[in-house]
Motif scaffolding. Structure first.
Motif, mmCIF file in Angstrom:
data_model
loop_
_atom_site.group_PDB
_atom_site.id
_atom_site.type_symbol
_atom_site.label_atom_id
_atom_site.label_comp_id
_atom_site.label_asym_id
_atom_site.label_seq_id
_atom_site.Cartn_x
_atom_site.Cartn_y
_atom_site.Cartn_z
ATOM 1 N N LYS A 51 0.825 -1.211 0.000
ATOM 2 C CA LYS A 51 0.000 0.000 0.000
ATOM 3 C C LYS A 51 0.861 1.264 0.000
ATOM 4 O O LYS A 51 0.580 2.217 -0.725
ATOM 5 N N ALA A 52 1.920 1.264 0.794
ATOM 6 C CA ALA A 52 2.799 2.436 0.882
ATOM 7 C C ALA A 52 3.487 2.729 -0.443
ATOM 8 O O ALA A 52 3.727 3.892 -0.779
ATOM 9 N N ARG A 53 3.810 1.702 -1.205
ATOM 10 C CA ARG A 53 4.537 1.890 -2.453
ATOM 11 C C ARG A 53 3.617 2.029 -3.665
ATOM 12 O O ARG A 53 3.991 2.632 -4.671
ATOM 13 N N ALA A 54 2.420 1.477 -3.596
ATOM 14 C CA ALA A 54 1.496 1.487 -4.736
ATOM 15 C C ALA A 54 1.010 2.887 -5.081
ATOM 16 O O ALA A 54 0.725 3.178 -6.246
ATOM 17 N N LYS A 55 0.931 3.760 -4.099
ATOM 18 C CA LYS A 55 0.406 5.099 -4.377
ATOM 19 C C LYS A 55 1.287 5.889 -5.341
ATOM 20 O O LYS A 55 0.815 6.795 -6.007
ATOM 21 N N ASP A 56 2.559 5.523 -5.461
ATOM 22 C CA ASP A 56 3.475 6.228 -6.366
ATOM 23 C C ASP A 56 3.584 5.573 -7.747
ATOM 24 O O ASP A 56 4.315 6.058 -8.599
ATOM 25 N N TYR A 119 -5.812 -0.279 -7.245
ATOM 26 C CA TYR A 119 -4.849 -0.560 -6.173
ATOM 27 C C TYR A 119 -4.287 -1.980 -6.318
ATOM 28 O O TYR A 119 -3.087 -2.189 -6.220
ATOM 29 N N ARG A 120 -5.161 -2.979 -6.582
ATOM 30 C CA ARG A 120 -4.687 -4.358 -6.755
ATOM 31 C C ARG A 120 -3.757 -4.471 -7.963
ATOM 32 O O ARG A 120 -2.743 -5.158 -7.909
ATOM 33 N N ALA A 121 -4.090 -3.785 -9.053
ATOM 34 C CA ALA A 121 -3.239 -3.821 -10.247
ATOM 35 C C ALA A 121 -1.856 -3.260 -9.939
ATOM 36 O O ALA A 121 -0.837 -3.836 -10.321
ATOM 37 N N LYS A 122 -1.807 -2.154 -9.223
ATOM 38 C CA LYS A 122 -0.523 -1.568 -8.837
ATOM 39 C C LYS A 122 0.238 -2.515 -7.909
ATOM 40 O O LYS A 122 1.459 -2.658 -8.018
ATOM 41 N N GLY A 123 -0.479 -3.179 -7.011
ATOM 42 C CA GLY A 123 0.148 -4.151 -6.117
ATOM 43 C C GLY A 123 0.704 -5.334 -6.889
ATOM 44 O O GLY A 123 1.820 -5.792 -6.621
#
Length: 181
Positions: A51-56, A119-123
């Protein structure tokens, strides 16, 4: 006086815990499952880290047909030993993993337009690119470019509920496994 007593108790507990772990009190072998508290802690750390890294992370459009085809070929070549595929039985490798790798085709199909799906795709991207420590998930970003990894993300998102026939059609029409360095 109270603070020093608490500090002594905490320090002593830490030392006893380290000694116990050093003597093998915690079984690290994969056939012995984690304690529930350990499993919950690992899950929380993993989710918090992603979560911390996905936002970027900036996600491209994932519905492109050519991207899906590239992802299908790479997934079939690189991922099925652990994550399986529609119409296939789990491999011996997959059965021996702990924690078990997610089986994406057994999940419900993912929506493309909600915030949780993005969010899941970024994860997925982060995990495929960088791997996960102390699991069998490798860091494919060392050998594959971001475009190829996003193609695999696009394909994984389509796997939920996919039939064996649909899977065969997509992988047969793909360009197979390739690298773009």
């Amino acid at each position: 006086m109270k603070i020093s007593t608490i500090a002594i108790i905490l320090s002593s507990s830490l030392v006893i815990g380290i000694i116990a772990l050093g003597l093998g009190a915690y079984n690290i072998l994969a056939t012995d499952k984690h304690w529930p508290v350990t499993e919950a802690l690992i899950e929380w750390i993993r989710e918090s880290s992603i979560k911390a890294r996905a936002k970027d992370v900036e996600a491209p459009a994932l519905d492109d047909r050519s991207r899906l085809s590239i992802g299908a070929g790479n997934y079939d070549a690189m991922c099925t030993a652990c994550h399986s595929a529609p119409g296939r039985k789990p491999t011996e490798l997959a059965q021996g993993l702990y924690p078990q790798a997610p089986v994406f085709h057994e999940r419900r199909p993912e929506a493309n337009d909600d915030e949780q799906a993005l969010y899941r795709a970024k994860g997925y991207f982060l995990v495929i690119k960088h791997g996960i420590k102390m699991t069998a998930m490798p860091a494919w970003g060392l050998t594959h470019d971001d475009e190829t990894i996003w193609a695999m993300v696009a394909f994984i998102r389509k796997l939920g509920g996919m039939t064996a026939e649909q899977y065969r059609e997509l992988t047969a029409s793909s360009q197979g496994h390739h690298h773009k360095h």
